[in-house]
Design an enzyme around this catalytic site. Structure first.
Site, PDB file in Angstrom:
ATOM      1  N   ASN A  42      38.607  48.166  37.770  1.00 39.12           N
ATOM      2  CA  ASN A  42      38.723  48.443  39.194  1.00 39.12           C
ATOM      3  C   ASN A  42      37.392  48.996  39.699  1.00 39.12           C
ATOM      4  OD1 ASN A  42      39.538  50.760  37.588  1.00 39.12           O
ATOM      5  ND2 ASN A  42      40.441  51.728  39.387  1.00 39.12           N
ATOM      6  N   GLU A  44      36.048  50.899  43.117  1.00 41.36           N
ATOM      7  CA  GLU A  44      36.413  51.542  44.375  1.00 41.36           C
ATOM      8  C   GLU A  44      35.261  51.536  45.367  1.00 41.36           C
ATOM      9  OE1 GLU A  44      39.774  54.586  42.612  1.00 41.36           O
ATOM     10  OE2 GLU A  44      37.863  55.420  43.236  1.00 41.36           O
ATOM     11  N   CYS A  53      40.913  45.650  42.476  1.00 38.08           N
ATOM     12  CA  CYS A  53      41.638  46.022  41.264  1.00 38.08           C
ATOM     13  C   CYS A  53      41.080  45.309  40.037  1.00 38.08           C
ATOM     14  CB  CYS A  53      43.113  45.664  41.412  1.00 38.08           C
ATOM     15  SG  CYS A  53      43.952  46.545  42.738  1.00 38.08           S
ATOM     16  N   GLU A  55      42.683  43.704  37.636  1.00 39.24           N
ATOM     17  CA  GLU A  55      43.297  42.407  37.382  1.00 39.24           C
ATOM     18  C   GLU A  55      42.636  41.317  38.224  1.00 39.24           C
ATOM     19  OE1 GLU A  55      46.733  45.469  37.449  1.00 39.24           O
ATOM     20  OE2 GLU A  55      44.725  45.269  38.265  1.00 39.24           O
ATOM     21  N   CYS A  86      49.602  46.129  40.697  1.00 44.52           N
ATOM     22  CA  CYS A  86      50.069  46.283  42.078  1.00 44.52           C
ATOM     23  C   CYS A  86      50.579  44.938  42.605  1.00 44.52           C
ATOM     24  CB  CYS A  86      48.952  46.830  42.969  1.00 44.52           C
ATOM     25  SG  CYS A  86      47.653  45.627  43.363  1.00 44.52           S
ATOM     26  N   CYS A  89      47.866  42.161  43.121  1.00 48.04           N
ATOM     27  CA  CYS A  89      47.442  41.574  41.841  1.00 48.04           C
ATOM     28  C   CYS A  89      48.507  40.641  41.294  1.00 48.04           C
ATOM     29  CB  CYS A  89      47.115  42.668  40.836  1.00 48.04           C
ATOM     30  SG  CYS A  89      45.589  43.532  41.254  1.00 48.04           S
TER      31      CYS A  89
END
EC number: 3.5.4.5
Length: 134
Positions: A42, A44, A53, A55, A86, A89
């Protein structure tokens, strides 16, 4: 074990995560149709909508290298609890999954993980393949 390398690559990717805001590291690794593995973490951003993310990072790396089919994915977040992907994803996984039965390996550590199918973690899904069959 069949997915040992995939699990290891996800664990390694977690360490590269850029998480100055949440401090919640996530790593992922995808297995493509030809046996290649692409990992991601991930990343940010101060503008939270620009965050990506792990994934999706792994899947987008595979797609950017010409792969359009993933056969499995491994994900690790919290090392004390299972961290599921999430919703965004999960939808991206559906877009590139070989089928809805691909394994989604949710990891705490090398020895503690669970395997679910994509269909189990996103039941009632709708994909391009569903449109093609309509």
């Amino acid at each position: 074990m069949k997915y040992d390398v995939l699990i290891e690559k996800a664990i390694e990717a977690r360490e590269a995560a850029y998480t100055p805001y949440s401090h919640f590291k996530v790593g992922a690794a995808v297995l493509t149709e030809d046996g290649s593995i692409y990992s991601g973490c991930n990343v940010e951003n101060a503008s939270f909508g620009a965050t990506n993310c792990a994934e999706r990072t792994a899947i987008f790396k595979a797609v950017s290298e010409g792969h359009r089919v993933i056969k499995a994915i491994a994900v690790i977040g919290d090392t004390k609890a299972y961290t599921y992907p999430c919703g965004i994803c999960r939808q991206v996984m559906l877009e590139f999954a070989e089928n809805k039965d691909i394994p989604v390996i949710i990891i705490k550590n090398k020895k503690e993980f669970i395997t679910k199918t994509l269909d189990e973690i996103i039941p009632g899904s709708f994909t391009k393949k569903d449109l093609d069959q309509a």
